[in-house]
Design a protein around this motif. Sequence first.
Motif, PDB file in Angstrom:
ATOM      1  N   UNK A 140      -4.742  -8.511   7.347  1.00 43.78           N
ATOM      2  CA  UNK A 140      -3.331  -8.481   7.718  1.00 43.78           C
ATOM      3  C   UNK A 140      -2.626  -7.469   6.814  1.00 43.78           C
ATOM      4  N   UNK A 141      -2.378  -6.251   7.321  1.00 46.07           N
ATOM      5  CA  UNK A 141      -1.784  -5.224   6.472  1.00 46.07           C
ATOM      6  C   UNK A 141      -0.323  -5.493   6.112  1.00 46.07           C
ATOM      7  N   UNK A 142       0.378  -6.303   6.911  1.00 46.23           N
ATOM      8  CA  UNK A 142       1.775  -6.612   6.602  1.00 46.23           C
ATOM      9  C   UNK A 142       1.867  -7.640   5.480  1.00 46.23           C
ATOM     10  N   UNK A 143       0.964  -8.626   5.475  1.00 52.80           N
ATOM     11  CA  UNK A 143       0.914  -9.613   4.394  1.00 52.80           C
ATOM     12  C   UNK A 143       0.009  -9.170   3.255  1.00 52.80           C
ATOM     13  N   UNK A 144      -0.780  -8.124   3.507  1.00 53.63           N
ATOM     14  CA  UNK A 144      -1.728  -7.590   2.528  1.00 53.63           C
ATOM     15  C   UNK A 144      -2.770  -8.633   2.140  1.00 53.63           C
ATOM     16  N   UNK A 145      -3.415  -9.169   3.170  1.00 49.35           N
ATOM     17  CA  UNK A 145      -4.434 -10.190   2.949  1.00 49.35           C
ATOM     18  C   UNK A 145      -5.716  -9.863   3.702  1.00 49.35           C
ATOM     19  N   UNK A 146      -6.814 -10.412   3.197  1.00 48.69           N
ATOM     20  CA  UNK A 146      -8.116 -10.350   3.847  1.00 48.69           C
ATOM     21  C   UNK A 146      -8.699 -11.751   3.838  1.00 48.69           C
ATOM     22  N   UNK A 147      -9.053 -12.271   5.014  1.00 42.54           N
ATOM     23  CA  UNK A 147      -9.762 -13.539   5.142  1.00 42.54           C
ATOM     24  C   UNK A 147     -11.200 -13.215   5.507  1.00 42.54           C
ATOM     25  N   UNK A 148     -12.139 -13.791   4.791  1.00 40.35           N
ATOM     26  CA  UNK A 148     -13.558 -13.585   5.050  1.00 40.35           C
ATOM     27  C   UNK A 148     -14.119 -14.882   5.620  1.00 40.35           C
ATOM     28  N   UNK A 149     -14.670 -14.785   6.834  1.00 44.67           N
ATOM     29  CA  UNK A 149     -15.214 -15.947   7.530  1.00 44.67           C
ATOM     30  C   UNK A 149     -16.720 -15.793   7.713  1.00 44.67           C
ATOM     31  N   UNK A 150     -17.432 -16.908   7.573  1.00 46.36           N
ATOM     32  CA  UNK A 150     -18.873 -16.941   7.799  1.00 46.36           C
ATOM     33  C   UNK A 150     -19.140 -17.962   8.899  1.00 46.36           C
ATOM     34  N   UNK A 151     -20.028 -17.622   9.806  1.00 51.93           N
ATOM     35  CA  UNK A 151     -20.408 -18.555  10.861  1.00 51.93           C
ATOM     36  C   UNK A 151     -21.432 -19.540  10.299  1.00 51.93           C
ATOM     37  N   UNK A 152     -21.098 -20.823  10.338  1.00 55.02           N
ATOM     38  CA  UNK A 152     -21.964 -21.876   9.836  1.00 55.02           C
ATOM     39  C   UNK A 152     -22.076 -22.953  10.910  1.00 55.02           C
ATOM     40  N   UNK A 176     -20.957  -4.099  -2.953  1.00 53.73           N
ATOM     41  CA  UNK A 176     -19.981  -3.202  -3.576  1.00 53.73           C
ATOM     42  C   UNK A 176     -18.720  -3.985  -3.935  1.00 53.73           C
ATOM     43  N   UNK A 177     -17.931  -3.413  -4.830  1.00 55.06           N
ATOM     44  CA  UNK A 177     -16.604  -3.937  -5.129  1.00 55.06           C
ATOM     45  C   UNK A 177     -15.630  -3.208  -4.215  1.00 55.06           C
ATOM     46  N   UNK A 178     -14.849  -3.974  -3.460  1.00 55.95           N
ATOM     47  CA  UNK A 178     -13.848  -3.425  -2.556  1.00 55.95           C
ATOM     48  C   UNK A 178     -12.477  -3.618  -3.187  1.00 55.95           C
ATOM     49  N   UNK A 179     -11.784  -2.524  -3.437  1.00 57.16           N
ATOM     50  CA  UNK A 179     -10.420  -2.570  -3.964  1.00 57.16           C
ATOM     51  C   UNK A 179      -9.469  -2.688  -2.777  1.00 57.16           C
ATOM     52  N   UNK A 180      -8.927  -3.885  -2.578  1.00 54.05           N
ATOM     53  CA  UNK A 180      -8.097  -4.125  -1.397  1.00 54.05           C
ATOM     54  C   UNK A 180      -6.885  -3.211  -1.312  1.00 54.05           C
ATOM     55  N   UNK A 181      -6.351  -2.791  -2.446  1.00 53.61           N
ATOM     56  CA  UNK A 181      -5.179  -1.926  -2.440  1.00 53.61           C
ATOM     57  C   UNK A 181      -5.368  -0.663  -1.619  1.00 53.61           C
ATOM     58  N   UNK A 182      -6.614  -0.216  -1.479  1.00 60.09           N
ATOM     59  CA  UNK A 182      -6.906   0.977  -0.676  1.00 60.09           C
ATOM     60  C   UNK A 182      -6.497   0.758   0.774  1.00 60.09           C
ATOM     61  N   UNK A 183      -6.627  -0.486   1.271  1.00 62.86           N
ATOM     62  CA  UNK A 183      -6.338  -0.760   2.676  1.00 62.86           C
ATOM     63  C   UNK A 183      -4.860  -0.568   3.014  1.00 62.86           C
ATOM     64  N   UNK A 184      -3.987  -0.803   2.060  1.00 67.58           N
ATOM     65  CA  UNK A 184      -2.547  -0.647   2.349  1.00 67.58           C
ATOM     66  C   UNK A 184      -1.878   0.387   1.465  1.00 67.58           C
ATOM     67  N   UNK A 185      -2.663   1.267   0.881  1.00 63.76           N
ATOM     68  CA  UNK A 185      -2.124   2.288  -0.029  1.00 63.76           C
ATOM     69  C   UNK A 185      -1.089   3.174   0.652  1.00 63.76           C
ATOM     70  N   UNK A 186      -1.271   3.457   1.926  1.00 59.37           N
ATOM     71  CA  UNK A 186      -0.343   4.356   2.632  1.00 59.37           C
ATOM     72  C   UNK A 186       0.757   3.623   3.390  1.00 59.37           C
ATOM     73  N   UNK A 187       0.803   2.280   3.270  1.00 64.58           N
ATOM     74  CA  UNK A 187       1.765   1.483   4.023  1.00 64.58           C
ATOM     75  C   UNK A 187       2.946   1.132   3.133  1.00 64.58           C
ATOM     76  N   UNK A 188       4.133   1.481   3.593  1.00 64.13           N
ATOM     77  CA  UNK A 188       5.381   1.135   2.901  1.00 64.13           C
ATOM     78  C   UNK A 188       6.202   0.279   3.839  1.00 64.13           C
ATOM     79  N   UNK A 189       6.468  -0.947   3.442  1.00 68.01           N
ATOM     80  CA  UNK A 189       7.249  -1.857   4.294  1.00 68.01           C
ATOM     81  C   UNK A 189       8.660  -2.021   3.772  1.00 68.01           C
TER      82      UNK A 189
END
Length: 189
Positions: A140-152, A176-189
């Motif tokens: 969710x780029x507006x809330x700046x969140x990532x939910x990770x789901x696994x099928x169980x 790898x280490x994922x820096x979430x800030x990269x996903x919304x680096x270009x987004x200004x709300x």
Amino acid sequence: MNEPVRRLATYADVLAAPEHEVAEVIAGELSLHPRPAKPHAAAASALGEELGPPFKRGKGGPGGWIILDEPELHLRGDVLVPDLAGWRRATIDHLDDAAYFEMRPDWICEVLSPSTEKFDRTRKLPIYAREGVSHAWLVNPLLRTLEVLRLTNGNWTNVGTYEDEQEIRAEPFEAIVLALGVLWADVRL
């Protein structure tokens, strides 16, 4: 009074959809959504850029994946277009010239927007589960969140919810280490 018989949507309806909309068919119903807004497109593109080198190419990571933007999936009569999808090379080792995929991906990512979040969660996620997609990410780029789901056992389990500028390791890409800030680096709300 008899109601008219509803015609089930087909792939012909997807092909006839306006070019500026994403067309999907779920349970015989055609769904049209506008092309992604700027924050949505920026987050999806950035995520693909981050995952591509280590997982597609093996640069700084293990390789072994095919990861694509907006592939069209044909899964038991449903036509879906996730924002990103990935197949382990053990699932698909090459791409042919077909316009769509009939093999379920191993991972999907849906970038949520106000107009698609309910649809993605309630209509698409159950199909991904039915087909055995092992992981789903909801960005969710507006809330700046990532939910990770696994099928169980056929159900989605949330294995992590992350936000803002966190640096994370998230399955199935925990190599790898994922820096979430990269996903919304270009987004200004």
